[in-house]
Design a protein around this motif. Structure first.
Motif, PDB file in Angstrom:
ATOM      1  N   TYR A  97      14.109  -0.046  -3.097  1.00 47.44           N
ATOM      2  CA  TYR A  97      15.494  -0.177  -2.601  1.00 47.44           C
ATOM      3  C   TYR A  97      16.257  -1.251  -3.381  1.00 47.44           C
ATOM      4  O   TYR A  97      17.366  -1.026  -3.844  1.00 47.44           O
ATOM      5  CB  TYR A  97      15.540  -0.560  -1.105  1.00 47.44           C
ATOM      6  N   ILE A 142       9.376   7.837   5.876  1.00 49.99           N
ATOM      7  CA  ILE A 142       8.264   8.564   5.247  1.00 49.99           C
ATOM      8  C   ILE A 142       6.947   8.436   6.030  1.00 49.99           C
ATOM      9  O   ILE A 142       6.062   9.274   5.908  1.00 49.99           O
ATOM     10  CB  ILE A 142       8.107   8.146   3.771  1.00 49.99           C
ATOM     11  N   TYR A 143       6.845   7.389   6.886  1.00 50.61           N
ATOM     12  CA  TYR A 143       5.613   7.240   7.681  1.00 50.61           C
ATOM     13  C   TYR A 143       5.811   7.737   9.116  1.00 50.61           C
ATOM     14  O   TYR A 143       5.128   7.282  10.032  1.00 50.61           O
ATOM     15  CB  TYR A 143       5.170   5.767   7.701  1.00 50.61           C
ATOM     16  N   ARG A 170       4.602  14.843  -5.888  1.00 52.16           N
ATOM     17  CA  ARG A 170       5.955  14.330  -6.046  1.00 52.16           C
ATOM     18  C   ARG A 170       6.986  15.172  -5.314  1.00 52.16           C
ATOM     19  O   ARG A 170       7.745  15.927  -5.923  1.00 52.16           O
ATOM     20  CB  ARG A 170       6.328  14.179  -7.546  1.00 52.16           C
ATOM     21  N   LEU A 171       7.014  15.033  -4.019  1.00 51.85           N
ATOM     22  CA  LEU A 171       7.968  15.777  -3.199  1.00 51.85           C
ATOM     23  C   LEU A 171       8.506  14.910  -2.066  1.00 51.85           C
ATOM     24  O   LEU A 171       7.737  14.400  -1.250  1.00 51.85           O
ATOM     25  CB  LEU A 171       7.290  16.988  -2.551  1.00 51.85           C
ATOM     26  N   ASN A 175       6.657  -0.284   5.720  1.00 49.51           N
ATOM     27  CA  ASN A 175       5.774  -0.764   4.655  1.00 49.51           C
ATOM     28  C   ASN A 175       6.394  -2.059   4.158  1.00 49.51           C
ATOM     29  O   ASN A 175       7.580  -2.056   3.827  1.00 49.51           O
ATOM     30  CB  ASN A 175       5.740   0.286   3.525  1.00 49.51           C
ATOM     31  N   ILE A 198      15.384   7.780  -2.985  1.00 49.61           N
ATOM     32  CA  ILE A 198      15.998   6.447  -2.867  1.00 49.61           C
ATOM     33  C   ILE A 198      16.942   6.225  -4.049  1.00 49.61           C
ATOM     34  O   ILE A 198      18.090   5.815  -3.898  1.00 49.61           O
ATOM     35  CB  ILE A 198      14.903   5.337  -2.834  1.00 49.61           C
ATOM     36  N   GLY A 220       9.655  13.241  -4.952  1.00 52.44           N
ATOM     37  CA  GLY A 220       9.132  12.092  -4.210  1.00 52.44           C
ATOM     38  C   GLY A 220      10.261  11.373  -3.484  1.00 52.44           C
ATOM     39  O   GLY A 220      11.437  11.468  -3.868  1.00 52.44           O
ATOM     40  N   ALA A 221       9.870  10.646  -2.422  1.00 55.24           N
ATOM     41  CA  ALA A 221      10.870   9.873  -1.674  1.00 55.24           C
ATOM     42  C   ALA A 221      11.469   8.788  -2.561  1.00 55.24           C
ATOM     43  O   ALA A 221      12.596   8.357  -2.367  1.00 55.24           O
ATOM     44  CB  ALA A 221      10.228   9.260  -0.437  1.00 55.24           C
ATOM     45  N   LYS A 222      10.709   8.356  -3.556  1.00 54.11           N
ATOM     46  CA  LYS A 222      11.217   7.314  -4.441  1.00 54.11           C
ATOM     47  C   LYS A 222      12.436   7.811  -5.204  1.00 54.11           C
ATOM     48  O   LYS A 222      13.429   7.093  -5.344  1.00 54.11           O
ATOM     49  CB  LYS A 222      10.116   6.874  -5.400  1.00 54.11           C
ATOM     50  N   ASN A 246      13.497   0.885   6.978  1.00 52.44           N
ATOM     51  CA  ASN A 246      12.279   1.648   6.703  1.00 52.44           C
ATOM     52  C   ASN A 246      11.417   1.558   7.959  1.00 52.44           C
ATOM     53  O   ASN A 246      10.938   0.495   8.312  1.00 52.44           O
ATOM     54  CB  ASN A 246      11.570   1.056   5.471  1.00 52.44           C
ATOM     55  N   SER A 296       4.375  12.917   0.705  1.00 57.39           N
ATOM     56  CA  SER A 296       3.277  12.129   0.135  1.00 57.39           C
ATOM     57  C   SER A 296       2.269  11.648   1.168  1.00 57.39           C
ATOM     58  O   SER A 296       1.063  11.690   0.933  1.00 57.39           O
ATOM     59  CB  SER A 296       3.843  10.901  -0.581  1.00 57.39           C
ATOM     60  N   TYR A 298      -0.857   0.023   6.809  1.00 57.33           N
ATOM     61  CA  TYR A 298      -0.937  -1.316   6.214  1.00 57.33           C
ATOM     62  C   TYR A 298      -1.025  -2.370   7.302  1.00 57.33           C
ATOM     63  O   TYR A 298      -0.545  -2.171   8.413  1.00 57.33           O
ATOM     64  CB  TYR A 298       0.317  -1.597   5.385  1.00 57.33           C
ATOM     65  N   GLY A 307      -1.522   2.721  -1.747  1.00 56.97           N
ATOM     66  CA  GLY A 307      -0.443   3.135  -0.841  1.00 56.97           C
ATOM     67  C   GLY A 307      -0.500   4.623  -0.583  1.00 56.97           C
ATOM     68  O   GLY A 307       0.513   5.270  -0.389  1.00 56.97           O
ATOM     69  N   ASP A 314      14.543   5.282   5.733  1.00 56.67           N
ATOM     70  CA  ASP A 314      13.372   5.853   5.059  1.00 56.67           C
ATOM     71  C   ASP A 314      12.273   5.997   6.112  1.00 56.67           C
ATOM     72  O   ASP A 314      11.700   5.005   6.566  1.00 56.67           O
ATOM     73  CB  ASP A 314      12.957   4.899   3.927  1.00 56.67           C
TER      74      ASP A 314
HETATM   75  C1  LIG Z   1       8.428   3.092   2.411  1.00 55.95           C
HETATM   76  C2  LIG Z   1       8.165   4.016   1.285  1.00 55.95           C
HETATM   77  N1  LIG Z   1       9.148   4.811   0.847  1.00 55.95           N
HETATM   78  C3  LIG Z   1       8.964   5.663  -0.166  1.00 55.95           C
HETATM   79  C4  LIG Z   1       7.747   5.748  -0.807  1.00 55.95           C
HETATM   80  C5  LIG Z   1       7.627   6.677  -1.970  1.00 55.95           C
HETATM   81  O1  LIG Z   1       6.971   7.814  -1.673  1.00 55.95           O
HETATM   82  P1  LIG Z   1       6.875   9.039  -2.680  1.00 55.95           P
HETATM   83  O2  LIG Z   1       5.449   9.128  -3.091  1.00 55.95           O
HETATM   84  O3  LIG Z   1       7.301  10.224  -1.880  1.00 55.95           O
HETATM   85  O4  LIG Z   1       7.788   8.770  -3.819  1.00 55.95           O
HETATM   86  C6  LIG Z   1       6.689   4.946  -0.394  1.00 55.95           C
HETATM   87  C7  LIG Z   1       5.389   4.982  -1.091  1.00 55.95           C
HETATM   88  O5  LIG Z   1       4.546   4.145  -0.953  1.00 55.95           O
HETATM   89  C8  LIG Z   1       6.907   4.059   0.683  1.00 55.95           C
HETATM   90  O6  LIG Z   1       5.933   3.237   1.118  1.00 55.95           O
END
Ligand SMILES: Cc1ncc(COP(=O)(O)O)c(C=O)c1O
Length: 411
Positions: free
Chosen positions: A136, A215-216, A255-256, A185, A112, A107-109, A181, A246, A333, A47, A213
Motif C-alpha cells: 500500500y 484477502i484473509y 496470481r489471481l 497482516n 492494490i 494477484g491482490a497485489k 486490511n 492466493s 500470523y 506468507g 483488503d
Molecule cells: C494483506 C495482503 N494483501 C495482499 C496480498 C497479496 O496477495 P496476492 O498473492 O494475491 O498478490 C497479501 C500477500 O501476502 C497480503 O498479505
C-alpha cells in the motif's frame, strides 16, 4: 572502462532507493539456500499456506489447458469468473455486486497497484494503518503520493486496536484513501464490526475512499465477528474491495486477485489494468471458477488446521521469556512484541532475526518488514508449518535467547 555510469543505471528514479522491497521474499530465498546446503531450516517466514492447491482446482486448470484455453481474455476477466466472484460476495455478504463491477487482477497485489494508480496524483495522501502489508505505502510512493502511517495501539490484553480519533485528525485536504486490511497482516487482528462501521462513517464524513483488503476473509478463528465493507448499503459509493484466491484456495503462484468497485470506477480502472497486465492468466481464471463454485471442503479443512496451529504457536510463544504475545484471531500470523527482550540483549530486531538464522536455522521476520514506525519492537511469525515444526522452531528460539543471555552475562 569509463567511470561514468550508463544511462540505464544513472537514469533510474532516485525514488527507487526509498522503496522497500518485500523482506519476506528475501527470507524465503535465504531459507531455500540453506535447505539446498542440507540444513534443517524451520521457516516462520512464509506468507502462503503450506498445503497445495486442492486437486479439483488443478484438474480444472488441466482441462482448460487441454481445451487450449491459452489466449488473452478480456481485461476485466472472463465473465464466468466475475459471475462466480459476484455470487460469492452476494451469498456471503449480501454485497449487491454485478460482474461488471469487478476486475480480475494478477494477484491482490496488482489490485492494490491498479487502485492506487487510478486515484493517486503526486502529493495525494494515503493513510495506512501501521504495521501493514508493504504494497500500500510503496505503490503510493511510486506514484508520487505520500503514505501517512497511523500506528496501531498494542496492549497485551486488548491486542491491536485502531485509534480512530488519531486517524480522523490525520485526514487532510490531500487525503484520498484510507487503507483497511481486515483480517490483518502482520498482526492477525480481526478488527471488530464497530470499527469498520466507524471507518465507513469517517470515510463518508471526510469524503475519502476506504480501500478494504479482505484477502484473509476466510481465515477467521473462534467465530470472531467480521464485517466486510461490502455489507453496507451503497458501500460502492465510498469503499473499494480487494480480495483474491492466493490464501483461501492456496493459489499464491497462480496470481489471481480482484477489485470490486462502483461500475464507473471499474470502467476507468480498466485503463490502468490493460496497460499493466492486459489480463490475468486465462486457464488460471477457469480454475478459479472451480475454486469458488466447486467443493470448499479442502479450504475449510485447511482453515481448521490453521486454527489448531494458531493455538499451538500461541501457547508455545507465551512460554518464551521476553515475548509479549497476543492471541490473534485471523490470517495465519502472530506478531509478538520483543522490545524489552531486545533492550536487555542490546540488539536490533534485525540482529536478533539474523542470529536466529545463523545459530538455530530458524527464520522469523523483523517487524521492520511491515512498519517504518514501530517495526523495531516486533517480529512476525507465520504458522504455515506443521504443529511439530512449530514446537521445534519455538524451542530453538528459546534456546537462542538463553544462549544470548549467557553471552551477555559473560561480558
Ligand atoms: C494483506 C495482503 N494483501 C495482499 C496480498 C497479496 O496477495 P496476492 O498473492 O494475491 O498478490 C497479501 C500477500 O501476502 C497480503 O498479505
Amino acid at each position: 572502462m569509463s567511470s561514468k555510469k550508463e544511462p540505464v543505471v544513472s537514469y533510474l528514479r532516485p525514488l527507487l532507493d526509498e522503496i522497500r522491497g518485500e523482506l519476506a521474499f528475501k527470507y524465503i530465498a535465504i531459507a531455500r539456500q540453506l535447505m539446498e546446503k542440507g540444513y534443517d531450516v524451520i521457516s516462520f517466514g512464509a506468507g502462503q499456506p503450506d498445503i497445495p492447491t486442492p486437486d479439483h482446482i488443478i484438474e480444472a486448470a488441466k482441462r482448460s489447458l487441454d481445451r487450449r484455453f491459452t489466449g488473452y481474455t478480456e481485461t476485466a476477466g472472463i465473465y464466468k469468473l466475475r459471475e462466480a466472484i459476484a455470487e460469492y460476495l452476494n451469498n456471503r455478504y449480501h454485497a449487491s455486486v454485478d460482474p461488471d463491477e469487478i476486475i480480475v487482477t494478477t494477484g491482490a497485489k496488482t489490485a492494490i497497484f491498479v487502485v492506487i494508480a487510478s486515484y493517486i496524483t503526486p502529493g495525494d495522501e494515503v493513510i495506512v494503518i501501521d504495521p501493514a502489508y508493504p504494497a500500500y505505502s510503496e505503490a503510493t510512493k511510486l506514484l508520487g503520493g505520500i503514505p501517512k502511517f497511523l500506528p496501531l495501539k498494542f496492549d497485551k490484553k486488548e491486542g491491536f486496536t485502531i485509534d480512530l480519533d488519531k486517524l480522523e485528525k490525520m485526514i487532510s485536504s490531500r487525503t484520498k484513501i484510507i487503507v483497511l486490511n481486515n483480517p490483518h497482516n502482520p498482526t492477525g487482528a480481526v478488527f471488530p464490526p464497530k470499527i469498520v462501521d466507524e471507518l465507513m462513517r469517517i470515510a463518508e464524513r471526510h469524503n475519502v475512499i476506504l480501500l478494504s483488503d479482505e484477502i484473509y476473509d476466510n481465515f477467521i478463528y473462534d467465530n470472531a465477528p467480521f464485517k466486510s465493507v461490502s455489507e453496507y448499503p451503497d458501500w460502492k459509493k465510498r469503499a473499494i474491495l480487494i480480495n483474491g484466491f492466493s490464501k483461501t484456495f492456496s493459489m499464491t503462484g497462480w496470481r489471481l486477485g480482484y477489485i470490486v468497485a462502483h461500475k464507473e470506477a471499474i470502467e476507468r480502472m480498466i485503463r490502468v489494468a490493460v496497460n499493466v497486465y492486459s489480463c490475468a492468466t486465462s486457464f488460471a481464471q477457469e480454475a478459479a471458477v472451480e475454486a469458488l463454485r466447486g467443493d470448499w471442503t479442502p479450504s475449510k479443512r485447511m482453515i481448521q488446521l490453521f486454527q489448531r496451529r494458531r493455538d499451538v504457536i500461541y501457547e508455545e510463544l507465551s512460554k518464551v521469556k521476553g515475548f509479549e504475545t497476543w492471541k490473534p484471531q485471523g490470517a495465519f500470523y502472530i506478531y509478538p512484541r520483543v522490545r524489552e527482550l531486545l533492550n536487555k540483549l542490546n540488539m536490533s530486531v534485525e540482529e536478533f532475526v539474523d542470529y536466529l538464522i545463523d545459530k538455530q536455522r530458524v527464520i522469523i521476520l523483523p517487524g521492520t518488514a511491515f512498519s517504518e514506525v514501530s517495526g523495531e519492537d516486533f517480529v512476525r511469525l507465520s504458522y504455515s508449518i506443521s504443529e511439530e515444526r512449530i514446537k521445534e522452531g519455538i524451542a530453538r528460539i528459546r534456546e537462542a535467547i538463553e544462549e544470548l543471555e549467557t553471552i551477555k552475562l559473560r561480558r
